[in-house]
Each structure stands twice: as C-alpha cells, then as structure tokens.
Design an enzyme around this catalytic site. Structure first.
Site, PDB file in Angstrom:
ATOM      1  N   GLU A 162      -5.515  -3.916  -2.831  1.00  0.00           N
ATOM      2  CA  GLU A 162      -6.961  -3.576  -2.913  1.00  0.00           C
ATOM      3  C   GLU A 162      -7.623  -2.892  -4.357  1.00  0.00           C
ATOM      4  OE1 GLU A 162      -5.375  -3.339  -0.658  1.00  0.00           O
ATOM      5  OE2 GLU A 162      -6.452  -2.921   1.583  1.00  0.00           O
ATOM      6  N   CYS A 218      -8.905   2.569   0.881  1.00  0.00           N
ATOM      7  CA  CYS A 218      -8.887   0.887   0.514  1.00  0.00           C
ATOM      8  C   CYS A 218     -10.235   0.564   0.856  1.00  0.00           C
ATOM      9  CB  CYS A 218      -8.482  -0.044   0.413  1.00  0.00           C
ATOM     10  SG  CYS A 218      -6.662   0.681  -0.219  1.00  0.00           S
TER      11      CYS A 218
END
Length: 148
Positions: free
Chosen positions: A54, A85
């Site tokens: 991510e 994330c």
C-alpha cells in the site's frame, strides 16, 4: 474493469512479491477506472520496514498525479491494511478501500485498532472487505505454511 478485476491485478502483484521472496501482498490504485499504481510488498528486497504494498502504491500514485491527495482514487489490496497503511490511506484521502483477506493479528481497519473509527482519524474511506478473500487468504496461508 470491475472491483473483482482490479483485485485480480492486486493478486497478481501479490504473486510477483511472493516470487521475490516477500510476503504475498499486492495493491493497485485506480482512478477513473484506470490503474495508476501497482505494487507488491518489498520490505525484504528494499530492507525497508515501510515498503508495504500500500505504501509503495500510494507513493507511486502521488508521484504520478503530482499530488499528495488521491481524492478520486480507489485502493485494492489483498490483505487488510495495518495501522501504518490505514493511516497513509487516510492521509492520502483515498476515496474507497477494497481489501481481500482480514488480518486479525495486524489489521487496523475492521480488526485491531479500527483506525477509521478513531476520533483522531482525519478521513475515512468507504471500506469494502472480502473482495477476492478466498484466493488471497489461501495464498497467505500457503506462504506461511511453507516457511514453518
């Protein structure tokens, strides 16, 4: 392309990460029905604990768009994002988050700290879980089983 098709691309990025010896997690970021960034985990290859799929995809998308705000973007990832994330998704103002497998130990969306429900969360994306869950969960289970 549809949500499952974009998740298929994230699963392909996860398989590529696995071939490189990484935990098989993949991510794609989509804007206007077009993939603008894709990444798999690279924590081992890069020797960087922040090189989650991510994080890498968000960095690439921001560079591609020339903006730290990814307001009209949707993120597809094969595992529920961790706290780092999830926070980055919030700070980037991602519109929608689609994830495949839940992560009871490290997840921070619907597991663990539930980052987006915190009063200190600046932006919460729309969240869609269990998109492509069975394939992502099996890939992760097989990966860790082979290492034990």
């Amino acid at each position: 392309m549809t949500a499952p098709s974009f998740m298929d691309l994230a699963l392909a990025a996860a398989r590529a990460a696995e071939r490189a010896g990484e935990v098989p997690i993949g991510c794609v970021i989509v804007r206007d029905n077009e993939v603008i960034a894709s990444a798999g985990n690279r924590t081992l290859v890069d020797r960087d604990p922040t090189a989650h799929a991510e994080m890498l995809a968000i960095r690439a998308a921001a560079a591609s768009l020339g903006s730290e705000r990814l307001v009209d973007c949707d993120l597809y990832v094969t595992l529920e994002p961790c706290a780092m994330c999830a926070a980055s998704i919030s700070f980037a103002r991602i519109r929608r988050l689609y994830y495949a497998a839940t992560d009871p130990k490290g997840g921070a969306v619907e597991s663990g700290v539930r980052f987006y429900t915190s009063p200190t969360c600046h932006h919460a994306p729309e969240v869609y879980s269990a998109v492509g869950e069975s394939e992502a969960a099996a890939m992760l289970k097989d990966f860790f089983k082979a290492r034990r």
